[in-house]
Motif scaffolding. Sequence first.
Motif, mmCIF file in Angstrom:
data_model
loop_
_atom_site.group_PDB
_atom_site.id
_atom_site.type_symbol
_atom_site.label_atom_id
_atom_site.label_comp_id
_atom_site.label_asym_id
_atom_site.label_seq_id
_atom_site.Cartn_x
_atom_site.Cartn_y
_atom_site.Cartn_z
ATOM 1 N N ILE A 1 -19.241 -22.432 5.006
ATOM 2 C CA ILE A 1 -18.585 -21.209 5.459
ATOM 3 C C ILE A 1 -18.104 -20.313 4.305
ATOM 4 O O ILE A 1 -18.368 -19.103 4.300
ATOM 5 C CB ILE A 1 -17.424 -21.516 6.422
ATOM 6 N N LEU B 1 -14.309 -27.525 8.552
ATOM 7 C CA LEU B 1 -13.812 -26.275 9.113
ATOM 8 C C LEU B 1 -12.359 -26.480 9.510
ATOM 9 O O LEU B 1 -12.018 -27.485 10.137
ATOM 10 C CB LEU B 1 -14.644 -25.884 10.343
ATOM 11 N N ASN C 1 -8.398 -24.173 10.509
ATOM 12 C CA ASN C 1 -7.914 -22.944 11.139
ATOM 13 C C ASN C 1 -8.012 -21.736 10.211
ATOM 14 O O ASN C 1 -8.463 -20.658 10.612
ATOM 15 C CB ASN C 1 -6.466 -23.123 11.598
ATOM 16 N N LEU D 1 -11.655 -20.696 9.651
ATOM 17 C CA LEU D 1 -12.242 -20.065 10.836
ATOM 18 C C LEU D 1 -11.732 -18.635 10.996
ATOM 19 O O LEU D 1 -12.504 -17.717 11.290
ATOM 20 C CB LEU D 1 -11.919 -20.895 12.077
ATOM 21 N N VAL E 1 -9.630 -27.907 13.259
ATOM 22 C CA VAL E 1 -9.398 -26.703 14.059
ATOM 23 C C VAL E 1 -8.600 -27.072 15.305
ATOM 24 O O VAL E 1 -9.018 -27.926 16.098
ATOM 25 C CB VAL E 1 -10.734 -26.047 14.476
ATOM 26 N N LEU F 1 -8.138 -21.818 17.145
ATOM 27 C CA LEU F 1 -9.351 -21.298 17.765
ATOM 28 C C LEU F 1 -9.101 -19.942 18.420
ATOM 29 O O LEU F 1 -9.839 -18.973 18.201
ATOM 30 C CB LEU F 1 -9.861 -22.292 18.813
ATOM 31 N N ALA G 1 -8.461 -17.099 15.960
ATOM 32 C CA ALA G 1 -9.708 -16.614 15.355
ATOM 33 C C ALA G 1 -10.503 -15.758 16.339
ATOM 34 O O ALA G 1 -11.100 -14.743 15.961
ATOM 35 C CB ALA G 1 -10.551 -17.798 14.885
ATOM 36 N N VAL H 1 -18.059 -25.042 18.248
ATOM 37 C CA VAL H 1 -17.333 -25.521 17.070
ATOM 38 C C VAL H 1 -16.691 -26.874 17.387
ATOM 39 O O VAL H 1 -16.428 -27.183 18.548
ATOM 40 C CB VAL H 1 -16.236 -24.531 16.617
#
Length: 499
Positions: free
Chosen positions: A342, A365, A367, A370, A397, A402, A405, A417
């Motif tokens: 990412i 990944l 928070n 993301l 995450v 979530l 984002a 995800v």
Amino acid sequence: MHQALLVPEVLLEIFAYVNTIPSTETTSTQKLLAALARTCKIFYEPAMDLLWTEIDELEPLLGCVTRLHPLVYGMRGMTWRDNFISWANGVEPLSAHEAHQFMCHSSRIRTLNIQSDDPHLLFVIPADACVFPRLRSLSLSTTYLDLILPHTLHQCHLLTVNEGLQSFVTRCIALEQLRIYPEMHGGGSMAYELSPLSDRIRWCTLLVTLSCPMLDSTTWKDLSYVPTLLKLEIDQGYPYNDHPSLSEQDIVNLSFLNITSLSFRRLDDGAEIITVIQHSQFPSLKEFKFEAKYLISGEAERLFHALSRCKACQTLEKISICLFDEYFHFPESRDVETLTPIPHFLCFTQLRTLQLMCYNSYIYLDNDMLSQAMSSWPHIHTLEINDSGDHVPSSEVSLRGLFTALGLCPQLHRLRVPINLATIDIDPDAEPIQHTSLRSLTLETSVSEIAHAETLARIISAWLPCVDRVQNMDRSWDEVNEHLKSLTAAAALYVAGAS
């Protein structure tokens, strides 16, 4: 007959419409066109042109030969492809007169697909004869190339490659699309047949689309100078071990100025291709696909870094990377390799689709990452991150992370995800900030059964009103989806009552 039918433009428009009518069990489009051709002289030519526009195999043309007609059309319930060799090997080649019968409609053909490989019936036709003068798209074995090649050819799909490729590229000066399918070759090594490939492709200076097996260093360099080339696909095919090696010192400072789509499929070892990407620029690139077997984390990170440096930060819209070895399984005691793609991709501000499938690694990944990604990709439409799922750490995450984002990417339509549901960190009774674009949601968890299913369903229903179920291959989300179904039905009844 109505006078309007005497106007060629009107007649062609009507016949073109007939050609788009879907075939049914009782009437096929070809039968309709054949019936029109038999109606009158005025209808004959335009109907026959459409009837013969696209042909699979040489069966229809050989059926025009009086002697072969019973053999061709006597195979009730059988296909030409299955039966060509069985009867053609025992049939005498065409005579000069029969060759004219064979070619009576060949000038009408625009698209031709041939997979049989026994041209002995056509020996009487001179090698320099242009049998298909209006042909624009061709799919065949190179066995037939000397017989068929017209200068008007724009598209060609080759099922085998041999010395005939030389005459092919020198005669087809208008060629814009070339596809070579290495897996179509019947057993044995492909090295001999693919040996002329790189030497010949560099003659195709008007190519727009090229799909072929691995190329050597010189051809990579030559292709970088082809200004018309927009789409390049390298398909290593099977077996994996027969391909030219690349000389790293020859792959330096390559600039593919106009390529918009770059794809690498079924790679065994991606190291050489990564080297090509490291030393190349693709300033117009919009789509990138990479499919390979297992890469060690160092090689994978090298791929991510190379892609971020290829000068496509303002143009790249789609990234799809799949690292998958169907025979690879994690040992219970083995530490799972962690990948961090990412951060490398944050520079692609025009990104609309990101698909990362690493079935033998763990994609990290959290928070913050993301949210940073969503704020960097304001046009993102599809985000799919799918790793091995087995023997991996819990996702970083959270549910709150979530939804935070999601608020940064109003155009997101499809999301997949990994997520950590150990705690529900959103109040189900709080006022939601709805995301109305998301239609498909897949959430990966490391647990086999989800706690607080009803609460989780209420949150998803409130925040994501267009999501009526969580897509998942296992049954861990079944209870959540049952609650979502009930909530969706109740919402629909409320709307119907209010109206």
